[in-house]
Design a protein around this motif. Structure first.
Motif, mmCIF file in Angstrom:
data_model
loop_
_atom_site.group_PDB
_atom_site.id
_atom_site.type_symbol
_atom_site.label_atom_id
_atom_site.label_comp_id
_atom_site.label_asym_id
_atom_site.label_seq_id
_atom_site.Cartn_x
_atom_site.Cartn_y
_atom_site.Cartn_z
ATOM 1 N N GLY B 153 0.836 -1.199 0.000
ATOM 2 C CA GLY B 153 0.000 0.000 0.000
ATOM 3 C C GLY B 153 0.869 1.246 0.000
ATOM 4 O O GLY B 153 0.587 2.220 -0.700
ATOM 5 N N GLY B 154 1.936 1.184 0.801
ATOM 6 C CA GLY B 154 2.851 2.314 0.869
ATOM 7 C C GLY B 154 3.451 2.621 -0.494
ATOM 8 O O GLY B 154 3.551 3.778 -0.902
ATOM 9 N N LEU B 155 3.812 1.584 -1.214
ATOM 10 C CA LEU B 155 4.403 1.779 -2.540
ATOM 11 C C LEU B 155 3.416 2.474 -3.471
ATOM 12 O O LEU B 155 3.774 3.394 -4.201
ATOM 13 C CB LEU B 155 4.820 0.429 -3.122
ATOM 14 N N VAL B 170 7.058 7.353 -11.467
ATOM 15 C CA VAL B 170 6.893 5.898 -11.550
ATOM 16 C C VAL B 170 8.112 5.217 -12.159
ATOM 17 O O VAL B 170 8.525 4.156 -11.705
ATOM 18 C CB VAL B 170 5.612 5.545 -12.336
ATOM 19 N N LEU B 171 8.709 5.842 -13.160
ATOM 20 C CA LEU B 171 9.866 5.182 -13.783
ATOM 21 C C LEU B 171 11.023 4.972 -12.798
ATOM 22 O O LEU B 171 11.532 3.860 -12.682
ATOM 23 C CB LEU B 171 10.351 5.960 -15.010
ATOM 24 N N PRO B 172 11.426 6.007 -12.048
ATOM 25 C CA PRO B 172 12.508 5.774 -11.087
ATOM 26 C C PRO B 172 12.125 4.739 -10.032
ATOM 27 O O PRO B 172 12.960 3.960 -9.594
ATOM 28 C CB PRO B 172 12.728 7.139 -10.441
ATOM 29 N N MET B 173 10.840 4.743 -9.658
ATOM 30 C CA MET B 173 10.421 3.777 -8.651
ATOM 31 C C MET B 173 10.567 2.355 -9.199
ATOM 32 O O MET B 173 11.066 1.454 -8.520
ATOM 33 C CB MET B 173 8.972 4.034 -8.240
ATOM 34 N N GLY B 269 11.385 -3.210 10.611
ATOM 35 C CA GLY B 269 11.726 -2.621 9.312
ATOM 36 C C GLY B 269 12.554 -1.369 9.475
ATOM 37 O O GLY B 269 12.848 -0.941 10.592
ATOM 38 N N PRO B 270 12.957 -0.760 8.356
ATOM 39 C CA PRO B 270 13.722 0.483 8.429
ATOM 40 C C PRO B 270 12.796 1.630 8.806
ATOM 41 O O PRO B 270 12.377 2.418 7.960
ATOM 42 C CB PRO B 270 14.260 0.632 7.001
ATOM 43 N N SER B 271 12.457 1.712 10.097
ATOM 44 C CA SER B 271 11.327 2.548 10.492
ATOM 45 C C SER B 271 11.585 4.041 10.344
ATOM 46 O O SER B 271 10.684 4.780 9.966
ATOM 47 C CB SER B 271 10.902 2.214 11.916
ATOM 48 N N VAL B 442 13.868 0.399 -1.027
ATOM 49 C CA VAL B 442 13.566 0.082 0.368
ATOM 50 C C VAL B 442 12.383 -0.885 0.444
ATOM 51 O O VAL B 442 12.426 -1.888 1.159
ATOM 52 C CB VAL B 442 13.238 1.368 1.172
ATOM 53 N N LEU B 443 11.328 -0.572 -0.300
ATOM 54 C CA LEU B 443 10.090 -1.345 -0.129
ATOM 55 C C LEU B 443 10.063 -2.638 -0.942
ATOM 56 O O LEU B 443 9.428 -3.606 -0.542
ATOM 57 C CB LEU B 443 8.881 -0.481 -0.490
ATOM 58 N N GLY B 444 10.767 -2.663 -2.083
ATOM 59 C CA GLY B 444 10.712 -3.843 -2.948
ATOM 60 C C GLY B 444 10.949 -5.156 -2.224
ATOM 61 O O GLY B 444 10.089 -6.037 -2.228
ATOM 62 N N PRO B 445 12.107 -5.304 -1.577
ATOM 63 C CA PRO B 445 12.385 -6.568 -0.912
ATOM 64 C C PRO B 445 11.398 -6.855 0.218
ATOM 65 O O PRO B 445 11.058 -8.009 0.468
ATOM 66 C CB PRO B 445 13.792 -6.389 -0.334
#
Lengths: 328, 508
Positions: B153-155, B170-173, B269-271, B442-445
């Protein structure tokens, strides 16, 4: 003529210095700081173990032993660095049994395959896995748990630290020995996320290791049903030994000290003696006792044999697992 | 022991010269770690770990905690002044902070950030003190399904966070997500895209990405344009202090940032980094001045910087009361406890109250020290801008290289740094947003891990994702935030009135 004579003398002197140099270096070993590579992140239990050992090795060798963390790749990146280092005794490192034995079976890109590709200096310690459940779980003994596992195969889930990690393999070992099916669920946070999932009631049990798990048991947040090691495990003296009950499931998380192949003999002897002195020191004993490590002083040959057995065990287990998934 | 008894007891522990010195040195070292680009709290604390072993357990942990929240104070400094985040939790601060510096407000912004960091940190300590036993269970309420909702959801929410065209975000993400798949995946330890290089198994390091994208790329673009230095106007006291208007606008973001940071700190997580993303996005959605965010507004700086401090502080809660570390820094502190012979866990409060309350109370004092330390330092930081480029840039270059290497002592990270610097430079040239790339990495993995863990856990049953009330709640919130603009437009159309403010915008 005098000129030539001087040349000869100079040459002889130079030759003398050159031939004398290696033996002088070995006798003087260690003449500079030693690097101890830890193939894990600081944090977790292997880093404190390494630092506790390095502190005692420093005393035994009267030289600084600098701990360097080289994490990643299931501990193969740091291990590779040690194996490839110059064999002069100034680069040694922590050997993790899974990285040494299991990884070469599945990864062709490593600098080592068997114990012939590096030197074992000493064994440090083992950490046995503990099977833990919620304190209000319906099982109070391992037998009750096993009865339920038999009743509903595959329905009981146990958290482990990754697919085919040591904790997963010990559960599979048990599955094979008892001919049952416990489903393993990987939790890879490294910070006890499997324990959290047990406490939160998301899974039935988990395999936990060392001080972190022991603390939760002592606080009554988790209940231990059994230990995957022979004999009594001091930190949880009342927990049942699963192998003693007749199920061969014993793979521990094991740590040793390794060095690159080809150390000069006297350097190796000195390093082995100093390392064993460090492992025997009261400070290191105190550290291991407090954090749930089982001290296991073994000679390099014994460690090598032990790792060989572990390798065979892994090979057999993987074949068994592959056959089972093929049969599905 | 009640919170008040604990506070008094903690004071008695902290008010010894050894522990006060530990708090001060930790905070000071942390500020330096934060200010230096590339050198983040994890690498910094790991380097100073051996030092803390020679102290008493309480002093060692007080020092480490000080370094962590101190780094959150310092991290924003270079982000604001030279568009290079001192550490990854300050990536969001670059966007508005640097634009404000260009407007000549560097001193004022740094003050706003220092005050926000102090407020966020202090409020968070109070929260930890009051709720510490109860909040240990907060983390337990979150499992893979809940985390999947939070991260996936965050992504979605963060894909449009800092304006610009859709593609620019979106492209860099997507690129960040692609980079995050390189290396050994966590669940089954398979190698992906390593091309036979064993070293590539460690994947792309976040610090190398942040420092490459921002640090190296910034240096390149400065050199290329031979742009005139941002001339700091002679910094008098008036420029140092925030204007009345700036302070007024900072209060609401302070409050929201504190709450977001406190909650994220209690989760694995990396809070600190994640809370700064969340805070920025929230400001962008609900702030009264949301249209200015991205163009250099105080909200875009005050919120995230307050949040990352609150998160750094509250993450001590689960560590101390549960004994399970939720992030890399707290894992380090746990390791330090083990070396000291202090067993972390739920019994810490009973067996070692001096450690438990000592660390908590030290955070009050440490935050106060940081405020006192940082306000006078602002003048010094701003004057850094006056150093000529031919001296300043090489210095920064050396620092970012050392910093990137120190994270995991890897040469590969330096090669990555170089490569990512070039990528960042090209992306900037075409006016792509850089922050989404960091978000992707950060969020992908995390998304992948939680998705797979949840499915393993449910034995492949996808109902696990919508059977938990918390997960459903998170998805509803995501939906709400994503359609905020639409809802507002709809409301305006239906009622025929132009809403200037939304209900949420008046949260203060």
């Amino acid at each position: 003529m005098r000129h030539v004579a001087r040349r000869i003398v100079q040459g002889l002197a130079a030759a003398l210095v050159l031939t004398a140099a290696p033996s002088a270096q070995a006798q003087d070993y260690p003449s500079r700081d030693i690097t101890f590579i830890v193939p894990f992140n600081p944090g977790g239990s292997s880093d404190p173990l390494s630092r506790a050992f390095a502190a005692q090795l420093e005393k035994a060798l009267s030289r600084n032993v600098n701990v360097e963390n080289k994490p990643g790749g299931s501990a193969t990146i740091g291990t590779n660095l040690v194996v490839r280092a110059n064999p002069d005794g100034y680069t040694i490192g922590l050997g993790d049994s899974a990285a040494l034995m299991y990884q070469p079976l599945v990864n062709k890109d490593l600098a080592y395959k068997t114990t012939d590709d590096y030197e074992i200096i000493t064994k440090l310690a083992d950490v046995p896995g503990m099977l833990v459940v919620r304190p209000d779980a319906p099982w109070n003994t391992f037998e009750e748990f096993l009865a339920d596992v038999k009743k509903s195969p595959g329905k009981i889930r146990v958290g482990v630290s990754g697919v085919r990690s040591i904790s997963d393999m010990v559960v599979q070992q048990f599955n094979r020995a008892a001919d049952v099916k416990i489903t393993t669920v990987p939790f890879t946070g490294g910070g006890g996320e499997a324990l959290l999932a047990v406490m939160g009631g998301r899974i039935e049990g988990a395999v936990g290791y060392g001080g972190n798990t022991i603390a939760q048991i002592e606080a009554g947040k988790l209940k231990v049903l059994g230990v995957f090691a022979k004999g009594k495990y001091e930190p949880v003296p009342n927990a049942m030994s699963i192998p003693d009950a007749g199920y061969n499931a014993t793979i521990p998380s094991g740590y040793s000290v390794i060095a690159p192949k080809g150390l000069p003999n006297d350097v190796r002897e000195k390093l082995v003696a100093a390392s064993q002195e460090a492992v025997r020191s009261p400070e290191f004993k105190e550290f291991t006792k407090k954090n749930g490590f089982v001290l296991d002083l073994k000679s390099p040959h014994e460690v090598s044999a032990e790792l060989g057995e572990l390798r065979n065990e892994f090979v057999g287990l993987i074949e068994w697992l592959d056959k089972k998934s093929a049969a599905k | 022991m009640s919170a008040i008894d604990g506070l008094l007891y903690g004071l008695s522990v902290v008010l010894t010269y050894q522990n006060l010195l530990a708090a001060f040195l930790g905070a000071l070292a942390g500020t330096a770690i934060g200010v230096l680009p590339g050198l983040g709290p994890v690498a910094g604390i790991a380097m100073l770990l051996p030092v803390t072993y020679s102290l008493s357990p309480s002093a060692g942990l007080i020092m480490m905690a000080g370094m962590y929240y101190g780094a959150q104070y310092g991290g924003s400094t270079t982000a604001i002044l030279i568009n290079m985040p001192g550490e990854s939790a300050s990536v969001m601060t670059c966007i508005d902070g640097y634009k404000l510096t260009k407007k000549g407000r560097a001193g004022g912004v740094l003050s706003v950030v220092a005050i926000g960091s102090f407020l966020g940190g202090t409020a968070s300590v109070i929260g930890v003190m009051l709720f510490s036993p109860a909040m240990a269970d907060f983390g337990i309420m979150f499992g893979p399904a809940e985390f999947f909702a939070l991260t996936a959801g965050g992504l979605l929410i963060l894909s449009r966070m800092s304006g610009g065209s859709l593609a620019a975000g979106v492209l860099p993400m997507a690129l960040g997500l692609v980079l995050s798949t390189i290396g050994e995946e966590q669940v089954t330890a398979q190698n992906r895209f390593t091309l036979g290089f064993n070293d590539l198994r460690q994947g792309v390091e976040l610090v190398a990405l942040v420092v490459g994208l921002y640090g190296l790329a910034e240096i390149m673009s400065v050199v290329e344009t031979i742009q005139h230095q941002v001339k700091p106007i002679r910094v008098g006291l008036r420029e140092m202090l925030p204007t009345r208007d700036e302070m007024r606008r900072a209060w609401a973001p302070y409050g929201r940032g504190t709450i977001i940071g406190f909650i994220f700190g209690l989760l694995p997580g990396p809070s600190a980094t994640m809370s700064s993303f969340a805070s920025y996005r929230l400001e962008k959605a609900v702030s009264k001045y949301r249209d200015e965010i991205g163009q250099g507004s105080i909200e875009g700086v005050a919120g995230p910087e307050t949040a990352n401090n609150a998160a750094a502080t509250s993450s001590m809660g689960p560590l101390l009361s549960l004994g399970i570390p939720f992030g890399s820094v707290t894992a380090l502190m746990l390791a330090a406890m083990m070396v000291h012979g202090v067993q972390p866990g739920p019994l810490l409060l009973t067996n070692h109250p001096e450690v438990f309350w000592g660390v908590i109370v030290s955070m009050f004092i440490g935050n106060l020290m940081l405020l006192i330390l940082n306000i006078p330092l602002i003048g010094l930081w701003v004057s850094l801008l006056r150093i000529p480029h031919h001296i300043f840039l090489p210095l920064i270059l050396i620092l970012v290289v050392i910093g990137s290497y120190s994270v995991r002592n890897s040469m590969l990270d330096l090669h990555m740094l170089l490569l990512l610097g070039c990528i960042g430079y090209v992306l900037r040239m075409f006016e792509f947003q850089l922050a989404p790339m960091v978000v992707g990495l950060v969020l992908g993995p995390l998304i992948e891990k939680h998705l797979r863990e949840a499915l393993f856990m449910s034995l492949g049953d996808i109902s696990v994702f919508y059977s938990s009330p918390i997960a459903v709640g998170i998805w509803i919130a995501v939906l709400f935030i994503m359609t905020f603009g639409l809802q507002r437009a709809l409301l305006e159309k239906l009622s025929g009135i132009r809403f200037k403010r939304t209900a949420l915008g008046n949260v203060e």
